[in-house]
Design an enzyme around this catalytic site. Structure first.
Site, PDB file in Angstrom:
ATOM      1  N   SER A 150      57.100  50.197  43.212  1.00 32.97           N
ATOM      2  CA  SER A 150      57.040  49.161  44.253  1.00 32.97           C
ATOM      3  C   SER A 150      55.579  48.956  44.628  1.00 32.97           C
ATOM      4  O   SER A 150      54.748  49.849  44.409  1.00 32.97           O
ATOM      5  CB  SER A 150      57.812  49.649  45.483  1.00 32.97           C
ATOM      6  N   TYR A 163      59.274  56.116  52.186  1.00 34.66           N
ATOM      7  CA  TYR A 163      59.491  55.252  51.005  1.00 34.66           C
ATOM      8  C   TYR A 163      58.196  55.121  50.207  1.00 34.66           C
ATOM      9  O   TYR A 163      58.178  55.309  48.990  1.00 34.66           O
ATOM     10  CB  TYR A 163      60.011  53.877  51.442  1.00 34.66           C
TER      11      TYR A 163
END
Ligand SMILES: NC(=O)c1ccc[n+]([C@@H]2O[C@H](COP(=O)([O-])OP(=O)(O)OC[C@H]3O[C@@H](n4cnc5c(N)ncnc54)[C@H](OP(=O)(O)O)[C@@H]3O)[C@@H](O)[C@H]2O)c1
Length: 265
Positions: A150, A163
């Protein structure tokens, strides 16, 4: 002058496993692989969703599909996936390590069970997928690993500690793997998407404010990421696109979070 152009990699007859195939990016990659006549093993925890996808993909030509429900954070499930795939088609060529989910909270407010589940899926589950999957690629002497990271693996914002931390780890793991297996003919591509419309925002529990901000920036579709991944897979065998960062054109960094982050009181 001699033509030294190497042929593109043809995905027809290649055997792939896709983790996180029950929705979003994984589902879109599985579909693109099937359209190119690759043989695809699908995994995720929701068996009903995998079966629906299998039914849908069977409508595309002579699709060869295997559904192996499982949890990537369980070694026995990942081994089962890899073993059943190799039993069915005799080899493994492509590993798409994509399963993962998000979570946002300031560290002091963090839900410790969610931290554990997230790290178990995004980091430990990735390692298990690579450990058992890449062994089979090395036996072939060739193969390609796609790792879904990501932009959160490149940039940190308040509320994104766990995250982002998981995706920084994903990037480090993928780069170490690339260095470990390149000499043996195995390519590794890390994909770092910006905002993509999938079930991700809902699973991560984003606020309506963040979801609205994402809509405003014309986010990517899962099919956009799948198309880019196929381009990496189809490169000639000596070309490894190691890292792909893919933003919606209107997204500036992780600004959507920087502007909307508020501590839940
Ligand atoms: N959407 C975005 O904006 C975005 C941006 C950057 C990166 N990503 C990354 O892209 C990847 C795919 O996410 P997505 O956007 O496609 O979200 P999604 O639609 O929620 O899909 C996530 C997939 O992961 C599977 N999964 C989650 N935990 C699992 C586990 N323990 N074992 C097996 N499968 C598991 C889910 O299936 P089950 O629930 O059925 O197990 C689902 O198939 C993730 O790694 C995510 O971090 C997404």
């Amino acid at each position: 002058m001699q033509n030294t152009q190497q042929p593109r990699t043809d995905l027809q007859g290649k055997v792939a496993i896709v983790t996180g195939a029950s929705s979003g990016i994984g589902e879109a990659i599985a579909e693109e692989l099937v359209k190119r006549n690759a043989y695809v093993a699908l995994t995720a925890r929701r068996e009903d969703r995998l079966q629906e996808l299998e039914q849908r993909l069977r409508g595309i030509g002579n699709a060869e599909i295997l559904t192996v429900p499982g949890d990537v954070s369980k070694p026995e499930d990942v081994q089962q996936l890899v073993n059943q795939t190799v039993q069915r088609w005799g080899k493994l060529d492509i590993v798409v390590a994509n399963a993962g989910f998000g979570y946002r909270a300031h560290i002091v407010d963090g839900d410790i069970q969610r931290w554990k589940n997230l790290l178990n899926t995004n980091v430990y589950g990735l390692l298990l997928t690579l450990k058992y999957g890449v062994q089979k690629l090395l036996e072939n002497g060739s193969g390609h690993v796609i790792v879904t990271s990501s932009i959160a693996g490149r940039q940190v914002t308040a509320g994104g500690a766990v995250y982002s931390g998981s995706k920084f780890a994903v990037n480090a793991i993928a780069e170490a793997l690339r260095q470990e297996v390149g000499q043996q003919g195995v390519r590794v591509t890390t994909v770092e998407p910006g905002a993509v419309v999938t079930e991700f925002a809902e699973v991560a529990g984003y606020s309506s404010e963040v979801i609205e901000a994402i809509k405003q920036m014309e986010p990517l579709q899962a099919s956009d990421i799948a198309r880019v991944i196929i381009q990496a897979l189809e490169q000639p065998a000596h070309v490894d696109i190691a890292e792909l960062t893919v933003y919606p054109t209107k997204q500036t960094g992780q600004g959507v979070f920087a502007n909307t982050d508020k501590r839940q009181q």
